[in-house]
Scaffold this motif. Structure first.
Motif, PDB file in Angstrom:
ATOM      1  N   THR A  27       8.781   7.761   7.141  1.00  9.57           N
ATOM      2  CA  THR A  27       7.568   7.868   6.832  1.00  9.57           C
ATOM      3  C   THR A  27       6.925   7.767   8.847  1.00  9.57           C
ATOM      4  OG1 THR A  27       7.400   7.881   4.619  1.00  9.57           O
ATOM      5  CG2 THR A  27       5.755   9.592   6.807  1.00  9.57           C
ATOM      6  N   GLY A  28       6.059   9.197   9.585  1.00  6.26           N
ATOM      7  CA  GLY A  28       6.131   8.900  10.860  1.00  6.26           C
ATOM      8  C   GLY A  28       4.313  10.039  10.592  1.00  6.26           C
ATOM      9  N   LEU A  29       3.804   9.546  11.702  1.00  3.82           N
ATOM     10  CA  LEU A  29       2.904  10.841  12.248  1.00  3.82           C
ATOM     11  C   LEU A  29       2.751  10.427  13.228  1.00  3.82           C
ATOM     12  CD1 LEU A  29      -0.298   9.052  10.247  1.00  3.82           C
ATOM     13  CD2 LEU A  29       0.487  10.909  10.001  1.00  3.82           C
ATOM     14  N   LEU A  30       2.288  12.413  13.441  1.00  7.02           N
ATOM     15  CA  LEU A  30       2.415  12.434  15.725  1.00  7.02           C
ATOM     16  C   LEU A  30       0.525  12.627  15.791  1.00  7.02           C
ATOM     17  CD1 LEU A  30       5.162  14.539  15.816  1.00  7.02           C
ATOM     18  CD2 LEU A  30       4.949  12.355  17.263  1.00  7.02           C
ATOM     19  N   ILE A  31       0.420  12.164  16.642  1.00  9.97           N
ATOM     20  CA  ILE A  31      -1.226  12.368  15.952  1.00  9.97           C
ATOM     21  C   ILE A  31      -1.167  12.537  17.987  1.00  9.97           C
ATOM     22  CG2 ILE A  31      -3.459  11.474  16.815  1.00  9.97           C
ATOM     23  CD1 ILE A  31      -2.035   9.098  13.954  1.00  9.97           C
ATOM     24  N   ILE A  82       8.536   2.475  20.140  1.00  8.84           N
ATOM     25  CA  ILE A  82       7.542   2.707  18.907  1.00  8.84           C
ATOM     26  C   ILE A  82       6.040   2.862  19.087  1.00  8.84           C
ATOM     27  CG2 ILE A  82       6.703   2.831  16.744  1.00  8.84           C
ATOM     28  CD1 ILE A  82       9.771   2.001  16.242  1.00  8.84           C
ATOM     29  N   ASP A  83       5.190   3.660  19.603  1.00  7.82           N
ATOM     30  CA  ASP A  83       4.289   3.097  20.143  1.00  7.82           C
ATOM     31  C   ASP A  83       3.161   2.685  19.458  1.00  7.82           C
ATOM     32  OD1 ASP A  83       3.915   5.007  22.471  1.00  7.82           O
ATOM     33  OD2 ASP A  83       3.411   6.986  21.448  1.00  7.82           O
ATOM     34  N   ILE A  84       3.031   3.144  17.562  1.00  7.20           N
ATOM     35  CA  ILE A  84       2.400   1.627  16.948  1.00  7.20           C
ATOM     36  C   ILE A  84       3.418   2.028  15.733  1.00  7.20           C
ATOM     37  CG2 ILE A  84       0.210   1.303  15.700  1.00  7.20           C
ATOM     38  CD1 ILE A  84      -1.046   2.470  17.446  1.00  7.20           C
ATOM     39  N   LEU A  85       3.526   0.844  14.848  1.00  6.62           N
ATOM     40  CA  LEU A  85       4.380   0.507  13.787  1.00  6.62           C
ATOM     41  C   LEU A  85       3.917  -0.116  12.839  1.00  6.62           C
ATOM     42  CD1 LEU A  85       7.660   0.015  12.558  1.00  6.62           C
ATOM     43  CD2 LEU A  85       7.899  -1.737  13.882  1.00  6.62           C
ATOM     44  N   LEU A  86       3.559  -0.012  11.628  1.00  3.42           N
ATOM     45  CA  LEU A  86       3.052  -0.060  10.367  1.00  3.42           C
ATOM     46  C   LEU A  86       4.475  -0.229   9.273  1.00  3.42           C
ATOM     47  CD1 LEU A  86       1.399   1.643  11.663  1.00  3.42           C
ATOM     48  CD2 LEU A  86       0.019   1.228   9.070  1.00  3.42           C
ATOM     49  N   PRO A  87       4.936  -2.297   9.794  1.00  2.00           N
ATOM     50  CA  PRO A  87       6.198  -2.547   9.513  1.00  2.00           C
ATOM     51  C   PRO A  87       6.892  -2.317   8.366  1.00  2.00           C
ATOM     52  CG  PRO A  87       5.132  -4.435  10.729  1.00  2.00           C
ATOM     53  CD  PRO A  87       3.759  -3.248  10.951  1.00  2.00           C
ATOM     54  N   LYS A  88       8.535  -1.753   8.420  1.00  2.00           N
ATOM     55  CA  LYS A  88       8.839  -1.202   6.829  1.00  2.00           C
ATOM     56  C   LYS A  88       7.794  -0.075   6.690  1.00  2.00           C
ATOM     57  CE  LYS A  88      11.158  -5.379   6.681  1.00  2.00           C
ATOM     58  NZ  LYS A  88      11.512  -6.469   5.841  1.00  2.00           N
ATOM     59  N   LYS A  89       6.852   0.724   7.028  1.00  2.00           N
ATOM     60  CA  LYS A  89       6.069   1.568   5.900  1.00  2.00           C
ATOM     61  C   LYS A  89       6.171   2.767   7.071  1.00  2.00           C
ATOM     62  CE  LYS A  89       3.916  -2.314   4.043  1.00  2.00           C
ATOM     63  NZ  LYS A  89       2.033  -2.787   3.698  1.00  2.00           N
ATOM     64  N   LEU A  90       5.094   2.905   8.083  1.00  2.00           N
ATOM     65  CA  LEU A  90       5.269   3.973   9.135  1.00  2.00           C
ATOM     66  C   LEU A  90       5.005   3.650  10.757  1.00  2.00           C
ATOM     67  CD1 LEU A  90       3.495   6.799   8.601  1.00  2.00           C
ATOM     68  CD2 LEU A  90       1.496   5.442   8.149  1.00  2.00           C
ATOM     69  N   MET A 132       1.206  -0.885  -0.154  1.00  2.00           N
ATOM     70  CA  MET A 132       0.021  -0.142  -0.105  1.00  2.00           C
ATOM     71  C   MET A 132       0.886   1.239  -0.315  1.00  2.00           C
ATOM     72  SD  MET A 132      -2.949   1.410   3.003  1.00  2.00           S
ATOM     73  CE  MET A 132      -3.680  -0.425   2.299  1.00  2.00           C
ATOM     74  N   GLU A 133       0.200   2.287  -1.264  1.00  2.00           N
ATOM     75  CA  GLU A 133       1.492   3.207  -1.283  1.00  2.00           C
ATOM     76  C   GLU A 133       1.430   4.173   0.400  1.00  2.00           C
ATOM     77  OE1 GLU A 133       0.987   7.414  -3.077  1.00  2.00           O
ATOM     78  OE2 GLU A 133       0.579   5.754  -4.563  1.00  2.00           O
ATOM     79  N   THR A 134       2.322   4.890   0.765  1.00  2.00           N
ATOM     80  CA  THR A 134       2.368   5.670   1.942  1.00  2.00           C
ATOM     81  C   THR A 134       1.402   6.560   2.675  1.00  2.00           C
ATOM     82  OG1 THR A 134       4.933   4.605   2.087  1.00  2.00           O
ATOM     83  CG2 THR A 134       4.044   6.606   3.776  1.00  2.00           C
ATOM     84  N   ASP A 135       1.188   7.165   1.264  1.00  2.00           N
ATOM     85  CA  ASP A 135       0.030   8.392   1.551  1.00  2.00           C
ATOM     86  C   ASP A 135      -1.497   7.959   1.745  1.00  2.00           C
ATOM     87  OD1 ASP A 135       2.175  10.537   0.864  1.00  2.00           O
ATOM     88  OD2 ASP A 135       1.672  10.327  -1.015  1.00  2.00           O
ATOM     89  N   LEU A 136      -1.574   6.840   0.669  1.00  2.00           N
ATOM     90  CA  LEU A 136      -2.933   6.057   1.301  1.00  2.00           C
ATOM     91  C   LEU A 136      -2.400   5.263   2.650  1.00  2.00           C
ATOM     92  CD1 LEU A 136      -5.741   4.809   0.285  1.00  2.00           C
ATOM     93  CD2 LEU A 136      -4.243   3.378  -0.920  1.00  2.00           C
ATOM     94  N   LEU A 137      -1.794   5.010   2.576  1.00  2.00           N
ATOM     95  CA  LEU A 137      -1.533   4.302   4.523  1.00  2.00           C
ATOM     96  C   LEU A 137      -1.895   5.416   5.422  1.00  2.00           C
ATOM     97  CD1 LEU A 137      -1.688   1.445   5.925  1.00  2.00           C
ATOM     98  CD2 LEU A 137       1.507   2.083   5.386  1.00  2.00           C
ATOM     99  N   THR A 138      -0.964   6.440   5.389  1.00  2.00           N
ATOM    100  CA  THR A 138      -1.277   7.516   6.729  1.00  2.00           C
ATOM    101  C   THR A 138      -3.069   7.882   6.611  1.00  2.00           C
ATOM    102  OG1 THR A 138      -0.549   9.323   4.688  1.00  2.00           O
ATOM    103  CG2 THR A 138       1.317   8.150   6.538  1.00  2.00           C
ATOM    104  N   GLN A 139      -3.418   8.001   4.980  1.00  2.00           N
ATOM    105  CA  GLN A 139      -4.656   8.260   4.764  1.00  2.00           C
ATOM    106  C   GLN A 139      -5.088   7.640   5.132  1.00  2.00           C
ATOM    107  OE1 GLN A 139      -5.943   9.175   0.787  1.00  2.00           O
ATOM    108  NE2 GLN A 139      -4.593  10.881   1.050  1.00  2.00           N
TER     109      GLN A 139
END
Length: 123
Positions: free
Chosen positions: A103-107, A66-74, A1-8
């Motif tokens: 890529t990382g997301l701070l929430i 890491i709080d949440i890891l999507l392996p090798k992606k995010l 899954m592409e990173t932008d779609l995954l982050t969305q």
């Protein structure tokens, strides 16, 4: 899954958690609920993943998780604070470097509108 779609998709799951719970809870509560929403959405994720430091070729566990890891992606780092600060961004950059994930997301869930507590960081 592409990173932008995954982050969305991850952001969509986080919005669902925030709509249901609102601000004011502990970070751990949001983490558990977000893990539930990610699994429901078919997104493979792990939580509280140990992140060792590679020091001169030796992996040293030094307390990073890491709080949440999507392996090798995010990497998803959760907060329940008044506002995101530069130290939170620095933490994410360190995690991205150590993990070699781009890529990382701070929430930050302690906001009235979740979009005010989101920050995407790319390396």
């Amino acid at each position: 899954m592409e990173t932008d779609l995954l982050t969305q998709k991850v952001i969509g799951c986080a919005i669902e958690v925030h709509k249901e719970l609102g601000p004011g809870l502990l970070e751990s509560s949001y983490e558990c609920c977000l893990m539930y929403e990610l699994a429901k959405a078919g997104i493979v994720a792990k939580n509280q993943v140990v992140l060792p430091v590679n020091y001169k070729g030796v992996l040293i566990e030094s307390g990073y998780r890491i709080d949440i890891l999507l392996p090798k992606k995010l990497i998803v780092e959760l907060k329940a604070v008044d506002k995101l600060s530069p130290i939170h961004t620095a933490q994410m950059i360190t995690y991205l470097k150590l993990s070699e994930i781009k890529t990382g997301l701070l929430i930050n869930f302690n906001v009235q509108k979740l979009s005010d507590g989101l920050k995407r960081i790319s390396m």
